[in-house]
Motif scaffolding. Structure first.
Motif, PDB file in Angstrom:
ATOM      1  N   ASN A 130       0.807  -1.234   0.000  1.00  0.00           N
ATOM      2  CA  ASN A 130       0.000   0.000   0.000  1.00  0.00           C
ATOM      3  C   ASN A 130       0.834   1.276   0.000  1.00  0.00           C
ATOM      4  O   ASN A 130       0.487   2.263   0.652  1.00  0.00           O
ATOM      5  CB  ASN A 130      -0.956   0.021   1.203  1.00  0.00           C
ATOM      6  N   GLY A 131       1.951   1.263  -0.727  1.00  0.00           N
ATOM      7  CA  GLY A 131       2.759   2.472  -0.848  1.00  0.00           C
ATOM      8  C   GLY A 131       3.959   2.537   0.072  1.00  0.00           C
ATOM      9  O   GLY A 131       4.753   3.475  -0.014  1.00  0.00           O
ATOM     10  N   ALA A 132       4.124   1.541   0.939  1.00  0.00           N
ATOM     11  CA  ALA A 132       5.232   1.564   1.897  1.00  0.00           C
ATOM     12  C   ALA A 132       6.551   1.098   1.291  1.00  0.00           C
ATOM     13  O   ALA A 132       7.612   1.288   1.891  1.00  0.00           O
ATOM     14  CB  ALA A 132       4.898   0.705   3.115  1.00  0.00           C
ATOM     15  N   TYR A 133       6.502   0.506   0.090  1.00  0.00           N
ATOM     16  CA  TYR A 133       7.702  -0.067  -0.523  1.00  0.00           C
ATOM     17  C   TYR A 133       7.615   0.147  -2.032  1.00  0.00           C
ATOM     18  O   TYR A 133       6.703  -0.358  -2.688  1.00  0.00           O
ATOM     19  CB  TYR A 133       7.764  -1.559  -0.194  1.00  0.00           C
ATOM     20  N   VAL A 134       8.554   0.914  -2.587  1.00  0.00           N
ATOM     21  CA  VAL A 134       8.549   1.255  -4.013  1.00  0.00           C
ATOM     22  C   VAL A 134       9.855   0.761  -4.629  1.00  0.00           C
ATOM     23  O   VAL A 134      10.937   1.105  -4.151  1.00  0.00           O
ATOM     24  CB  VAL A 134       8.408   2.784  -4.213  1.00  0.00           C
ATOM     25  N   ARG A 135       9.738  -0.020  -5.701  1.00  0.00           N
ATOM     26  CA  ARG A 135      10.949  -0.650  -6.247  1.00  0.00           C
ATOM     27  C   ARG A 135      10.857  -0.870  -7.756  1.00  0.00           C
ATOM     28  O   ARG A 135       9.784  -1.097  -8.301  1.00  0.00           O
ATOM     29  CB  ARG A 135      11.177  -1.997  -5.562  1.00  0.00           C
ATOM     30  N   ILE A 136      12.015  -0.809  -8.401  1.00  0.00           N
ATOM     31  CA  ILE A 136      12.143  -1.220  -9.793  1.00  0.00           C
ATOM     32  C   ILE A 136      12.575  -2.678  -9.759  1.00  0.00           C
ATOM     33  O   ILE A 136      13.611  -3.012  -9.186  1.00  0.00           O
ATOM     34  CB  ILE A 136      13.200  -0.385 -10.550  1.00  0.00           C
ATOM     35  N   MET A 137      11.802  -3.553 -10.346  1.00  0.00           N
ATOM     36  CA  MET A 137      12.081  -4.991 -10.272  1.00  0.00           C
ATOM     37  C   MET A 137      13.475  -5.301 -10.801  1.00  0.00           C
ATOM     38  O   MET A 137      13.919  -4.746 -11.804  1.00  0.00           O
ATOM     39  CB  MET A 137      11.023  -5.753 -11.077  1.00  0.00           C
ATOM     40  N   ASN A 138      14.166  -6.190 -10.107  1.00  0.00           N
ATOM     41  CA  ASN A 138      15.519  -6.664 -10.433  1.00  0.00           C
ATOM     42  C   ASN A 138      16.628  -5.689 -10.039  1.00  0.00           C
ATOM     43  O   ASN A 138      17.801  -5.988 -10.222  1.00  0.00           O
ATOM     44  CB  ASN A 138      15.668  -7.024 -11.917  1.00  0.00           C
ATOM     45  N   GLU A 139      16.275  -4.513  -9.511  1.00  0.00           N
ATOM     46  CA  GLU A 139      17.301  -3.629  -8.969  1.00  0.00           C
ATOM     47  C   GLU A 139      17.517  -3.965  -7.497  1.00  0.00           C
ATOM     48  O   GLU A 139      16.602  -4.409  -6.806  1.00  0.00           O
ATOM     49  CB  GLU A 139      16.909  -2.161  -9.143  1.00  0.00           C
ATOM     50  N   LYS A 140      18.724  -3.746  -7.004  1.00  0.00           N
ATOM     51  CA  LYS A 140      19.088  -4.210  -5.668  1.00  0.00           C
ATOM     52  C   LYS A 140      18.385  -3.453  -4.550  1.00  0.00           C
ATOM     53  O   LYS A 140      18.037  -4.017  -3.524  1.00  0.00           O
ATOM     54  CB  LYS A 140      20.608  -4.119  -5.482  1.00  0.00           C
ATOM     55  N   LYS A 141      18.190  -2.143  -4.738  1.00  0.00           N
ATOM     56  CA  LYS A 141      17.635  -1.331  -3.665  1.00  0.00           C
ATOM     57  C   LYS A 141      16.273  -0.766  -4.039  1.00  0.00           C
ATOM     58  O   LYS A 141      15.998  -0.494  -5.205  1.00  0.00           O
ATOM     59  CB  LYS A 141      18.590  -0.184  -3.318  1.00  0.00           C
ATOM     60  N   ALA A 142      15.447  -0.574  -3.023  1.00  0.00           N
ATOM     61  CA  ALA A 142      14.145   0.049  -3.231  1.00  0.00           C
ATOM     62  C   ALA A 142      14.316   1.551  -3.419  1.00  0.00           C
ATOM     63  O   ALA A 142      15.246   2.160  -2.876  1.00  0.00           O
ATOM     64  CB  ALA A 142      13.239  -0.229  -2.040  1.00  0.00           C
ATOM     65  N   ILE A 143      13.428   2.152  -4.197  1.00  0.00           N
ATOM     66  CA  ILE A 143      13.416   3.606  -4.362  1.00  0.00           C
ATOM     67  C   ILE A 143      13.000   4.263  -3.049  1.00  0.00           C
ATOM     68  O   ILE A 143      13.508   5.308  -2.653  1.00  0.00           O
ATOM     69  CB  ILE A 143      12.421   4.008  -5.472  1.00  0.00           C
ATOM     70  N   TYR A 144      12.063   3.609  -2.374  1.00  0.00           N
ATOM     71  CA  TYR A 144      11.505   4.165  -1.140  1.00  0.00           C
ATOM     72  C   TYR A 144      10.967   3.025  -0.290  1.00  0.00           C
ATOM     73  O   TYR A 144      10.405   2.060  -0.805  1.00  0.00           O
ATOM     74  CB  TYR A 144      10.366   5.133  -1.482  1.00  0.00           C
ATOM     75  N   LYS A 145      11.157   3.124   1.022  1.00  0.00           N
ATOM     76  CA  LYS A 145      10.524   2.186   1.942  1.00  0.00           C
ATOM     77  C   LYS A 145      10.332   2.863   3.291  1.00  0.00           C
ATOM     78  O   LYS A 145      11.148   3.675   3.714  1.00  0.00           O
ATOM     79  CB  LYS A 145      11.327   0.895   2.076  1.00  0.00           C
ATOM     80  N   LYS A 146       9.222   2.531   3.932  1.00  0.00           N
ATOM     81  CA  LYS A 146       8.866   3.185   5.185  1.00  0.00           C
ATOM     82  C   LYS A 146       8.323   2.168   6.181  1.00  0.00           C
ATOM     83  O   LYS A 146       7.209   1.668   6.048  1.00  0.00           O
ATOM     84  CB  LYS A 146       7.809   4.268   4.920  1.00  0.00           C
ATOM     85  N   HIS A 147       9.133   1.861   7.201  1.00  0.00           N
ATOM     86  CA  HIS A 147       8.702   0.951   8.259  1.00  0.00           C
ATOM     87  C   HIS A 147       7.752   1.655   9.225  1.00  0.00           C
ATOM     88  O   HIS A 147       7.764   2.879   9.349  1.00  0.00           O
ATOM     89  CB  HIS A 147       9.909   0.447   9.058  1.00  0.00           C
ATOM     90  N   MET A 148       6.980   0.868   9.940  1.00  0.00           N
ATOM     91  CA  MET A 148       6.084   1.430  10.945  1.00  0.00           C
ATOM     92  C   MET A 148       6.845   1.911  12.176  1.00  0.00           C
ATOM     93  O   MET A 148       6.473   2.898  12.797  1.00  0.00           O
ATOM     94  CB  MET A 148       5.037   0.392  11.358  1.00  0.00           C
ATOM     95  N   GLY A 149       7.887   1.197  12.561  1.00  0.00           N
ATOM     96  CA  GLY A 149       8.667   1.601  13.723  1.00  0.00           C
ATOM     97  C   GLY A 149       8.163   0.995  15.022  1.00  0.00           C
ATOM     98  O   GLY A 149       7.025   0.536  15.132  1.00  0.00           O
ATOM     99  N   TYR A 150       9.026   1.015  16.017  1.00  0.00           N
ATOM    100  CA  TYR A 150       8.766   0.365  17.303  1.00  0.00           C
ATOM    101  C   TYR A 150       7.512   0.894  17.995  1.00  0.00           C
ATOM    102  O   TYR A 150       6.642   0.134  18.412  1.00  0.00           O
ATOM    103  CB  TYR A 150       9.987   0.546  18.215  1.00  0.00           C
TER     104      TYR A 150
END
Length: 277
Positions: A67-87
């Motif tokens: 739902n928007g928390a993880y943005v990635r180009i397939m087969n690339e090593k790193k995500a463009i953006y990611k957002k954890h919820m946190g402790y």
């Protein structure tokens, strides 16, 4: 408007009732790619599930997961953006799960963890198992004892992007949603009658669409978005043109500008042909 991209939901939109991408849709997507159209998957599923589905159809697409928390180009090593919820926020959601004695699910980039606090009645089991089948959650679930899961979450050892509450008791699910919304720190969406999904405030399929378009130096107005569930509404409202599936709920249809045919009748392929081919 000269649209340059299309953002596509999976369940209830691109996927058939058998959880497959039809050959008609695969051909339409590949034809659009050949014409330089940016085709992006925008789903509530985990990255692992999305890539597994795409590879089965020999598709290699950029995608937005959870739902928007993880943005990635397939087969690339790193995500463009990611957002954890946190402790702190995981702790709040655990408290709500325990307060209502309700089962909850916790999503990482690969696994969904189940925190079991309640046994389902036979009737509830039918509704819940139907949801699990329809969303293929059993393929990526990791079972560990509830007390161990709680300890891992509170220790910050599991990078959670999204959590969910599952119950066949609509009244209880509504009460849980009301309490979570009252905190003002989460986005919530009822993606099935038995399932409530929760992300950080500001993290939606719409925010994911904007981040992907920024990455490709395009504006959100140049995108078409197509979906069927409540969590698709921010995506439909963020795009230049939002299209709801014929099989979508009335709430989703009201948020969209146009309607497409159902997922069973290759609605996505028809939209691609109409606007891009």
């Amino acid at each position: 408007m000269d649209y340059k991209a299309i953002f596509i939901d999976l369940d209830g939109t691109l996927l058939s009732h058998f959880k497959r991408i039809s050959q008609t849709s695969v051909k339409a997507i590949k034809a659009a790619q050949k014409r330089g159209i940016l085709v992006v998957i925008n789903s509530g599923r985990t990255p692992y599930e999305i890539e597994r589905i795409l590879r089965k159809s020999s598709l290699y697409l950029p995608y937005i997961a959870l739902n928007g928390a993880y943005v990635r180009i397939m087969n690339e090593k790193k995500a463009i953006y990611k957002k954890h919820m946190g402790y702190d926020l995981c702790k709040e959601m655990l408290h709500i799960s325990e307060k209502y004695k309700n089962n909850s699910f916790w999503y990482t980039a690969r696994y969904s963890y189940a925190y079991h606090l309640q046994r389902f009645s036979w009737l509830s089991k039918y509704a819940v198992l139907q949801y699990l089948y329809e969303h293929a959650m059993l393929l990526s679930r990791r079972f560990i004892k509830s007390n161990h899961l709680k300890a891992e979450l509170l220790a910050g050892n599991i990078g959670v992007y999204k959590c969910g509450f599952m119950s066949a008791d609509k009244g209880k699910l509504a009460a849980i949603r009301k309490e979570i919304d009252g905190l003002g720190r989460f986005e919530t969406a009822l993606t099935a009658p038995v399932f409530l999904e929760c992300n950080l405030r500001g993290v939606t399929k719409g925010s994911g669409l904007k981040k992907m378009m920024q990455y490709y130096n395009m504006s959100a107005e140049e995108a078409i978005a197509i979906g069927d569930s409540e969590n698709d509404i921010p995506m439909l409202q963020s795009a230049g043109l939002g299209i709801a599936m014929e099989n979508a709920s009335d709430k989703v249809k009201q948020a969209a500008g146009l309607l497409a045919d159902t997922n069973a009748r290759n609605g996505v392929a028809k939209v691609i042909h109409q606007y891009f081919l």
